[in-house]
Scaffold this motif. Structure first.
Motif, PDB file in Angstrom:
ATOM      1  N   ARG A  43      24.826   2.699  35.880  1.00  0.00           N
ATOM      2  CA  ARG A  43      26.051   3.141  36.547  1.00  0.00           C
ATOM      3  C   ARG A  43      27.253   3.017  35.614  1.00  0.00           C
ATOM      4  NH1 ARG A  43      26.375  -0.419  40.132  1.00  0.00           N
ATOM      5  NH2 ARG A  43      28.291  -1.517  39.630  1.00  0.00           N
ATOM      6  N   PHE A  44      27.351   1.875  34.904  1.00  0.00           N
ATOM      7  CA  PHE A  44      28.468   1.682  33.993  1.00  0.00           C
ATOM      8  C   PHE A  44      28.437   2.695  32.854  1.00  0.00           C
ATOM      9  CE2 PHE A  44      28.466  -2.934  35.411  1.00  0.00           C
ATOM     10  CZ  PHE A  44      29.595  -2.783  36.188  1.00  0.00           C
ATOM     11  N   GLN A  45      27.245   2.997  32.350  1.00  0.00           N
ATOM     12  CA  GLN A  45      27.129   3.910  31.226  1.00  0.00           C
ATOM     13  C   GLN A  45      27.481   5.332  31.614  1.00  0.00           C
ATOM     14  OE1 GLN A  45      23.144   3.047  29.994  1.00  0.00           O
ATOM     15  NE2 GLN A  45      23.743   1.275  28.773  1.00  0.00           N
ATOM     16  N   VAL A  51      33.336   4.438  23.911  1.00  0.00           N
ATOM     17  CA  VAL A  51      32.668   3.161  23.705  1.00  0.00           C
ATOM     18  C   VAL A  51      32.862   2.671  22.270  1.00  0.00           C
ATOM     19  CG1 VAL A  51      30.478   4.301  23.154  1.00  0.00           C
ATOM     20  CG2 VAL A  51      30.469   1.935  23.936  1.00  0.00           C
ATOM     21  N   ALA A  52      33.021   1.363  22.123  1.00  0.00           N
ATOM     22  CA  ALA A  52      33.071   0.719  20.816  1.00  0.00           C
ATOM     23  C   ALA A  52      31.974  -0.335  20.773  1.00  0.00           C
ATOM     24  CB  ALA A  52      34.432   0.076  20.561  1.00  0.00           C
ATOM     25  N   ARG A  84      27.824   8.556  25.373  1.00  0.00           N
ATOM     26  CA  ARG A  84      29.271   8.348  25.403  1.00  0.00           C
ATOM     27  C   ARG A  84      29.929   8.666  24.058  1.00  0.00           C
ATOM     28  NH1 ARG A  84      28.312   2.453  28.048  1.00  0.00           N
ATOM     29  NH2 ARG A  84      26.934   2.391  26.237  1.00  0.00           N
ATOM     30  N   GLN A  85      31.230   8.836  24.097  1.00  0.00           N
ATOM     31  CA  GLN A  85      31.993   9.101  22.876  1.00  0.00           C
ATOM     32  C   GLN A  85      32.154   7.802  22.093  1.00  0.00           C
ATOM     33  OE1 GLN A  85      35.936  10.602  23.559  1.00  0.00           O
ATOM     34  NE2 GLN A  85      36.562  10.289  21.427  1.00  0.00           N
ATOM     35  N   LEU A  86      31.595   7.764  20.894  1.00  0.00           N
ATOM     36  CA  LEU A  86      31.656   6.558  20.075  1.00  0.00           C
ATOM     37  C   LEU A  86      32.977   6.501  19.320  1.00  0.00           C
ATOM     38  CD1 LEU A  86      30.245   4.029  18.941  1.00  0.00           C
ATOM     39  CD2 LEU A  86      29.265   5.487  17.148  1.00  0.00           C
ATOM     40  N   VAL A  87      33.750   5.467  19.592  1.00  0.00           N
ATOM     41  CA  VAL A  87      35.023   5.275  18.904  1.00  0.00           C
ATOM     42  C   VAL A  87      34.790   4.595  17.550  1.00  0.00           C
ATOM     43  CG1 VAL A  87      37.305   4.186  19.018  1.00  0.00           C
ATOM     44  CG2 VAL A  87      36.261   5.137  21.091  1.00  0.00           C
TER      45      VAL A  87
END
Length: 209
Positions: A43-45, A51-52, A84-87
Motif C-alpha cells: 500500500r505504501f509503495q 523515493v530516496a 517509484r521515481q528515484l530521487v
C-alpha cells in the motif's frame, strides 16, 4: 406560560416502523486488527511517488554473509525503488584506499545509479578497524526527506531510530529493509513498514554464470 403535553407517537405508526426494521446485521466492512507486513508495504509503495534510498554497506555485507547471498546491486536498486521515481540512492561504506578490488567495486557503484559515501577505516589499539557512518546517513536522510515522499533505509542499526522517527513526523513514509536477526526493534517500531531481507533474497540474487 402554558405547558403543552409532549406529542405521542401513534401506536400503529410505531408498530409499522418497528416491523420495517431488518433483523440482519448492517453490511459493515470488517477490518482486521492487524494486516500482514506485506499488505502494508504494498500500500505504501503504491501511494508514495518519489523515493530516496540509503544503504548501510557494512550492515548489508554482514546480512548477505548470513544469507549466503551474492547481491546483484542493479537488481537491488530496482527492487527497493519499485515503480517509484528515484530521487537518489546512497551507499555508505568504510573505505580502504589500498584495496584495489574495493576501489573498483565503488567505482562501478558510482557509475550505476549510486552516490557512494565513504570514510577511511580507523585502526584501534587492539588491531581492529572500523568506520562509523551513522551520522552521515542520518544527516543525509533528514536533508533529502524534504524532497521525497518515501525514505528506504537498508540497515538494522538502532542508532538510526531517532532520525527515522524525526523524518516520520514530517509526514514522509519510512521503509526499513534488513535481516531480521540483525535489526533493532527500536528501528522497526518507528518505521512505517519493515521488510526482512530474506523475503527479497530471490529478487536481488546475482545470477550464476
Amino acid at each position: 406560560m402554558q405547558l403543552l403535553p409532549r406529542p405521542q407517537m401513534n401506536n400503529r405508526l410505531r408498530l409499522k416502523l418497528e416491523s420495517e426494521q431488518s433483523n440482519e446485521a448492517p453490511n459493515l466492512e470488517v477490518v482486521k486488527p492487524s494486516q500482514p507486513h506485506r499488505d502494508r508495504r504494498e500500500r505504501f509503495q503504491l501511494e508514495a511517488g518519489r523515493v530516496a534510498i540509503f544503504i548501510d554497506g557494512a550492515n548489508l555485507f554482514y546480512a548477505a554473509m548470513q544469507l549466503n547471498l551474492e547481491i546483484d546491486y542493479a537488481k537491488l536498486l530496482r527492487c527497493l525503488a519499485k515503480e517509484r521515481q528515484l530521487v537518489r540512492a546512497y551507499f555508505y561504506t568504510a573505505c580502504d584506499s589500498t584495496n584495489d578490488k574495493q576501489q573498483g567495486f565503488l567505482l562501478w557503484m558510482s557509475r550505476n545509479g549510486y552516490r557512494v559515501v565513504t570514510k577511511e577505516l580507523i585502526q584501534f589499539p587492539d588491531g581492529s578497524k572500523k568506520a562509523n557512518l551513522d551520522v552521515e546517513i542520518a544527516v543525509d536522510m533528514i536533508t533529502l526527506s524534504k524532497h521525497c515522499d518515501t525514505i528506504v533505509l537498508l540497515s538494522g542499526d538502532g542508532d538510526l531510530a531517532y532520525a527515522v522517527n524525526s523524518i516520520a513526523y514530517k509526514g514522509v513514509q519510512v521503509e526499513v529493509v534488513s535481516l531480521a536477526s540483525m535489526t533493532s526493534d527500536s528501528l522497526i517500531n518507528v518505521a512505517d513498514c519493515y521488510t526482512d531481507l530474506e523475503e527479497i533474497k530471490g529478487d536481488i540474487q546475482r545470477n550464476k554464470v
